[in-house]
Motif scaffolding. Structure first.
Motif, PDB file in Angstrom:
ATOM      1  N   GLN A   1       2.569   1.538  -7.259  1.00 50.50           N
ATOM      2  CA  GLN A   1       1.286   0.950  -6.834  1.00 50.50           C
ATOM      3  C   GLN A   1       1.360  -0.572  -6.733  1.00 50.50           C
ATOM      4  O   GLN A   1       0.500  -1.202  -6.122  1.00 50.50           O
ATOM      5  N   LEU A   2       2.388  -1.161  -7.370  1.00 50.25           N
ATOM      6  CA  LEU A   2       2.546  -2.615  -7.342  1.00 50.25           C
ATOM      7  C   LEU A   2       3.349  -3.073  -6.133  1.00 50.25           C
ATOM      8  O   LEU A   2       3.526  -4.269  -5.921  1.00 50.25           O
ATOM      9  N   HIS A   3       3.879  -2.102  -5.373  1.00 47.97           N
ATOM     10  CA  HIS A   3       4.789  -2.445  -4.270  1.00 47.97           C
ATOM     11  C   HIS A   3       4.013  -2.516  -2.954  1.00 47.97           C
ATOM     12  O   HIS A   3       3.166  -1.670  -2.688  1.00 47.97           O
ATOM     13  N   PRO A   4       4.321  -3.510  -2.122  1.00 45.77           N
ATOM     14  CA  PRO A   4       3.553  -3.639  -0.879  1.00 45.77           C
ATOM     15  C   PRO A   4       3.865  -2.597   0.190  1.00 45.77           C
ATOM     16  O   PRO A   4       3.087  -2.420   1.123  1.00 45.77           O
ATOM     17  N   ARG A   5       4.999  -1.902   0.073  1.00 44.35           N
ATOM     18  CA  ARG A   5       5.344  -0.969   1.156  1.00 44.35           C
ATOM     19  C   ARG A   5       5.954   0.319   0.587  1.00 44.35           C
ATOM     20  O   ARG A   5       7.147   0.373   0.286  1.00 44.35           O
ATOM     21  N   VAL A   6       5.117   1.334   0.479  1.00 41.32           N
ATOM     22  CA  VAL A   6       5.561   2.616  -0.065  1.00 41.32           C
ATOM     23  C   VAL A   6       5.180   3.718   0.914  1.00 41.32           C
ATOM     24  O   VAL A   6       4.054   3.753   1.404  1.00 41.32           O
ATOM     25  N   THR A   7       6.113   4.606   1.196  1.00 43.58           N
ATOM     26  CA  THR A   7       5.807   5.808   1.966  1.00 43.58           C
ATOM     27  C   THR A   7       6.063   7.001   1.058  1.00 43.58           C
ATOM     28  O   THR A   7       7.153   7.138   0.502  1.00 43.58           O
TER      29      THR A   7
ATOM     30  N   MET B   1       0.834  -1.197   0.000  1.00 41.74           N
ATOM     31  CA  MET B   1       0.000   0.000   0.000  1.00 41.74           C
ATOM     32  C   MET B   1       0.869   1.249   0.000  1.00 41.74           C
ATOM     33  O   MET B   1       2.045   1.188   0.330  1.00 41.74           O
ATOM     34  N   THR B   2       0.265   2.340  -0.401  1.00 40.75           N
ATOM     35  CA  THR B   2       0.985   3.616  -0.356  1.00 40.75           C
ATOM     36  C   THR B   2       0.483   4.428   0.828  1.00 40.75           C
ATOM     37  O   THR B   2      -0.700   4.737   0.919  1.00 40.75           O
ATOM     38  N   GLU B   3       1.388   4.740   1.723  1.00 38.08           N
ATOM     39  CA  GLU B   3       1.069   5.616   2.843  1.00 38.08           C
ATOM     40  C   GLU B   3       1.480   7.022   2.424  1.00 38.08           C
ATOM     41  O   GLU B   3       2.628   7.229   2.005  1.00 38.08           O
ATOM     42  N   VAL B   4       0.569   7.972   2.502  1.00 39.74           N
ATOM     43  CA  VAL B   4       0.892   9.343   2.104  1.00 39.74           C
ATOM     44  C   VAL B   4       1.014  10.216   3.348  1.00 39.74           C
ATOM     45  O   VAL B   4       0.093  10.264   4.167  1.00 39.74           O
ATOM     46  N   ILE B   5       2.140  10.864   3.503  1.00 40.48           N
ATOM     47  CA  ILE B   5       2.340  11.790   4.620  1.00 40.48           C
ATOM     48  C   ILE B   5       2.455  13.189   4.029  1.00 40.48           C
ATOM     49  O   ILE B   5       3.364  13.458   3.238  1.00 40.48           O
ATOM     50  N   VAL B   6       1.505  14.059   4.383  1.00 39.32           N
ATOM     51  CA  VAL B   6       1.521  15.425   3.860  1.00 39.32           C
ATOM     52  C   VAL B   6       2.192  16.320   4.897  1.00 39.32           C
ATOM     53  O   VAL B   6       1.781  16.360   6.061  1.00 39.32           O
ATOM     54  N   VAL B   7       3.232  17.010   4.480  1.00 39.74           N
ATOM     55  CA  VAL B   7       4.008  17.850   5.395  1.00 39.74           C
ATOM     56  C   VAL B   7       3.844  19.310   4.995  1.00 39.74           C
ATOM     57  O   VAL B   7       3.347  19.622   3.910  1.00 39.74           O
ATOM     58  N   SER B   8       4.286  20.208   5.883  1.00 40.31           N
ATOM     59  CA  SER B   8       4.053  21.629   5.606  1.00 40.31           C
ATOM     60  C   SER B   8       5.220  22.279   4.867  1.00 40.31           C
ATOM     61  O   SER B   8       5.079  23.392   4.374  1.00 40.31           O
ATOM     62  N   SER B   9       6.349  21.588   4.773  1.00 37.60           N
ATOM     63  CA  SER B   9       7.497  22.177   4.067  1.00 37.60           C
ATOM     64  C   SER B   9       8.444  21.057   3.648  1.00 37.60           C
ATOM     65  O   SER B   9       8.438  19.972   4.254  1.00 37.60           O
ATOM     66  N   PRO B  10       9.294  21.314   2.656  1.00 30.65           N
ATOM     67  CA  PRO B  10      10.294  20.305   2.274  1.00 30.65           C
ATOM     68  C   PRO B  10      11.221  19.957   3.437  1.00 30.65           C
ATOM     69  O   PRO B  10      11.627  18.796   3.585  1.00 30.65           O
ATOM     70  N   GLU B  11      11.501  20.945   4.278  1.00 31.15           N
ATOM     71  CA  GLU B  11      12.389  20.676   5.422  1.00 31.15           C
ATOM     72  C   GLU B  11      11.730  19.669   6.369  1.00 31.15           C
ATOM     73  O   GLU B  11      12.369  18.745   6.866  1.00 31.15           O
ATOM     74  N   GLN B  12      10.418  19.875   6.602  1.00 36.87           N
ATOM     75  CA  GLN B  12       9.710  18.927   7.473  1.00 36.87           C
ATOM     76  C   GLN B  12       9.661  17.547   6.811  1.00 36.87           C
ATOM     77  O   GLN B  12       9.784  16.515   7.475  1.00 36.87           O
ATOM     78  N   GLY B  13       9.510  17.547   5.494  1.00 35.80           N
ATOM     79  CA  GLY B  13       9.513  16.278   4.759  1.00 35.80           C
ATOM     80  C   GLY B  13      10.840  15.557   4.912  1.00 35.80           C
ATOM     81  O   GLY B  13      10.891  14.337   5.107  1.00 35.80           O
TER      82      GLY B  13
END
Ligand code: GLP
Length: 247
Positions: free
Chosen positions: A221-227, A1-13
């Motif tokens: 999308q074919l990969h079992p572990r995506v962040t 699955m794809t886990e999506v983490i939305v951050v407030s800045s590239p630095e935080q990312g």
């Protein structure tokens, strides 16, 4: 699955991604990292440096490299990784692997690179950026989703995007060696970073579009572990962002 983490800045990312790297290193002191080159991955390396992290005992495999400029050219990916990772993070230079084994034989040595990856047990965590063309590493649109490490060509769009690192578009190489999409999919965890509105279409196509060689990054999308670590601008094309969030 794809886990999506939305951050407030590239630095935080960069900070979020650095914690993923640290978590892995805590569990496996001799882990194998896949290194991306580019401004997005640069935030991760800077954050690791700010945390005082040293990559002692870690092996690192580069994703891709230009062909047609020498290894000591300041914009070769080899040089960038020396500046961003080897020197500041104390990676043992003999533990850094490049897909370019020897200049002049780049096209025929992809198999050897794959064997080197396999010989250390594969890549635990692969850092990735995404091109505005939808490329991962240098797998441009049209790349087979089963492709392996090989010599290939850059699109004009990628050359134009990357001209900012060179004096002019003419100086940007036309050829490269890249891990294939199939190679990348074998890493145990993919960590993809994208920041800025220019990446929003590519991110949407990669995460929610059809899985297609028209957007090689859609293979995630074919990969079992995506962040996926994105800022609001890069996430703005996602229609189902809430269903990808885990927090
Ligand atoms: C280059 C690299 C890719 C990277 C892309 C995005 O083209 N070959 O691996 O994903 O840049 O770079 P940036 O993070 O600078 O936007």
């Amino acid at each position: 699955m794809t886990e999506v983490i939305v951050v407030s800045s590239p630095e935080q990312g960069g900070d979020v991604a650095a914690r993923v790297v640290l978590d892995l290193m805590g569990k496996k002191t001799d882990s194998v990292l896949g290194l991306a080159t580019g401004s997005s991955a640069g935030h991760v390396y800077r954050s690791l440096g700010q945390k005082g992290v040293k990559l002692t005992g870690i092996r690192a495999f580069m994703l891709d490299e230009y062909i047609g400029i020498p290894r000591n050219h300041p914009q070769s990916y080899w040089s960038v990784i020396q500046r961003d990772v080897v020197v500041p993070l104390g990676l043992d230079p003999s533990f850094l692997y490049s897909p370019v084994m020897s200049e002049g034989h780049e096209g025929t040595e992809g198999g050897r690179y794959e064997e080197e990856i396999a010989s250390v047990g594969g890549i635990d965590l692969q850092l990735l950026g995404i091109g505005t063309s939808g490329h991962i590493a240098f797998n441009e649109p049209g790349s087979s989703l089963a492709s392996r490490t090989r010599l290939t060509t850059l699109t004009e769009q990628t050359r134009t995007d990357n001209a900012r690192f060179f004096g002019s578009l003419q100086e940007v190489p036309r050829l490269c060696v890249t891990q294939g999409v199939g190679t990348i999919l074998e890493a145990r965890h993919l960590l993809l970073l994208a920041f800025g509105a220019a990446k929003s279409n590519a991110v949407a196509a990669a995460v929610e579009g059809p899985v297609s060689s028209s957007c090689p990054a859609s293979a995630i999308q074919l990969h079992p572990r995506v962040t996926l670590v994105v800022d609001e601008d890069a996430a703005s094309g996602l229609r189902f962002v809430d269903s990808h969030r885990t927090s």
